[in-house]
Design a protein around this motif. Structure first.
Motif, short mmCIF file in Angstrom:
data_model
loop_
_atom_site.label_atom_id
_atom_site.label_comp_id
_atom_site.label_asym_id
_atom_site.label_seq_id
_atom_site.Cartn_x
_atom_site.Cartn_y
_atom_site.Cartn_z
N SER A 1 0.79 -1.41 0.02
CA SER A 1 0.09 0.13 0.05
C SER A 1 0.84 1.47 -0.07
CB SER A 1 -0.87 -0.08 1.15
OG SER A 1 -0.30 0.26 2.43
N ALA A 2 2.03 1.24 0.67
CA ALA A 2 2.94 2.46 0.75
C ALA A 2 3.50 2.61 -0.57
CB ALA A 2 3.66 2.03 1.97
N GLY A 3 4.07 1.49 -1.21
CA GLY A 3 4.55 1.56 -2.48
C GLY A 3 3.49 2.01 -3.60
N TRP B 1 -4.42 1.77 -0.70
CA TRP B 1 -4.13 2.88 0.35
C TRP B 1 -5.33 3.20 1.05
CZ3 TRP B 1 0.03 4.88 2.00
CH2 TRP B 1 0.01 5.99 2.84
N GLY B 2 -6.38 2.62 0.73
CA GLY B 2 -7.69 2.73 1.44
C GLY B 2 -7.71 1.82 2.80
N THR B 3 -6.61 1.06 2.79
CA THR B 3 -6.55 -0.08 4.12
C THR B 3 -5.43 0.43 4.80
OG1 THR B 3 -5.11 -1.55 2.85
CG2 THR B 3 -7.45 -1.85 2.53
N HIS B 4 -4.58 1.47 4.40
CA HIS B 4 -3.28 1.59 5.12
C HIS B 4 -3.37 1.80 6.56
CE1 HIS B 4 1.09 2.15 5.01
NE2 HIS B 4 0.99 3.38 5.75
N TYR B 5 -4.33 2.59 7.14
CA TYR B 5 -4.54 2.87 8.28
C TYR B 5 -5.12 1.85 9.22
CZ TYR B 5 -4.16 7.99 6.94
OH TYR B 5 -3.74 9.18 6.52
N THR B 6 -5.90 1.29 8.63
CA THR B 6 -6.53 0.16 9.35
C THR B 6 -5.67 -1.11 9.49
OG1 THR B 6 -8.70 0.50 8.38
CG2 THR B 6 -8.51 -1.71 9.16
N GLU C 1 9.82 7.61 6.58
CA GLU C 1 11.57 7.20 6.58
C GLU C 1 11.61 6.01 7.60
OE1 GLU C 1 10.44 10.25 6.49
OE2 GLU C 1 11.24 11.07 4.90
N LEU C 2 11.20 6.15 8.68
CA LEU C 2 11.22 4.89 9.51
C LEU C 2 10.66 3.74 9.00
CD1 LEU C 2 11.02 6.57 13.11
CD2 LEU C 2 13.25 5.87 11.76
N GLY C 3 9.40 3.90 8.23
CA GLY C 3 8.74 2.90 7.78
C GLY C 3 9.58 2.10 6.74
N TRP C 4 10.30 2.88 6.05
CA TRP C 4 11.08 2.11 4.76
C TRP C 4 12.46 1.59 5.49
CZ3 TRP C 4 8.53 0.92 1.08
CH2 TRP C 4 7.47 2.04 0.40
#
Length: 176
Positions: free
Chosen positions: A33-35, A50-55, A144-147
């Motif tokens: 989703s981030a990609g 992306w619609g699922t990213h927060y969940t 940045e921390l996610g990557w």
């Protein structure tokens, strides 16, 4: 042979394995989703993922807390780390698995926008100006921390494979 619930000094139990592999699948989805958000913006693929990213992020944060508690409950029974570096690597993974979504939640709160996950209102939002330090913290560090977390996960996978192929520590069999 019955599946062991608790960890042993030889292998991880069914709960640890379910948390590990379930979270692995969720992380694959989260990084897809981030990609997509980064590379395929304004496309149906990005909109769907992306619609699922927060969940998924909130679910992963919840699971990592459960996993950390489970890990502490099993600390005396778990298979030993193969090295200090392995132990430090796992601590870094846990730290980032907690920090990345926590920073996102701080940014979300600071933005004043509501956050609903699976029909549950986690943040009601507010009127007025955003809280700048919170949104800037998220803008500066979340991605940045996610990557960085992704790089550590890839390193984790590579090291598990290398241990299996090059040493007599088949760490992968303990988690499969």
């Amino acid at each position: 042979m019955a599946l062991a619930i608790m960890d042993t000094n030889i292998r991880y139990g069914v709960v640890s394995k379910a948390l590990h592999w379930g979270m692995a699948l969720l992380f694959v989805w989260q990084f897809l989703s981030a990609g997509a958000h980064l590379l395929l913006s304004d496309t149906p693929v990005e909109e769907f993922l992306w619609g699922t990213h927060y969940t998924v992020g909130v679910l992963l944060l919840t699971l990592v807390v459960i996993r950390a508690v489970w890990s502490l409950l099993n600390a005396s029974r778990r298979p030993p780390s193969v090295s200090v570096m392995a132990k430090l690597g796992h601590l870094a993974l846990y730290g980032l698995m907690i920090a990345v979504p926590t920073i996102a939640l701080i940014r979300q709160y600071g933005s004043g926008r509501a956050l609903d996950v699976l029909g549950i209102n986690l943040m009601s939002g507010f009127d007025g100006e955003e809280i700048t330090w919170m949104t800037e913290l998220g803008g500066l560090l979340h991605g940045e921390l996610g990557w960085t977390l992704l790089a550590l996960i890839v390193g984790h996978v590579v090291m598990a494979i290398l241990h299996r192929k090059l040493t007599n520590h088949d760490v992968l069999s303990r988690m499969t």
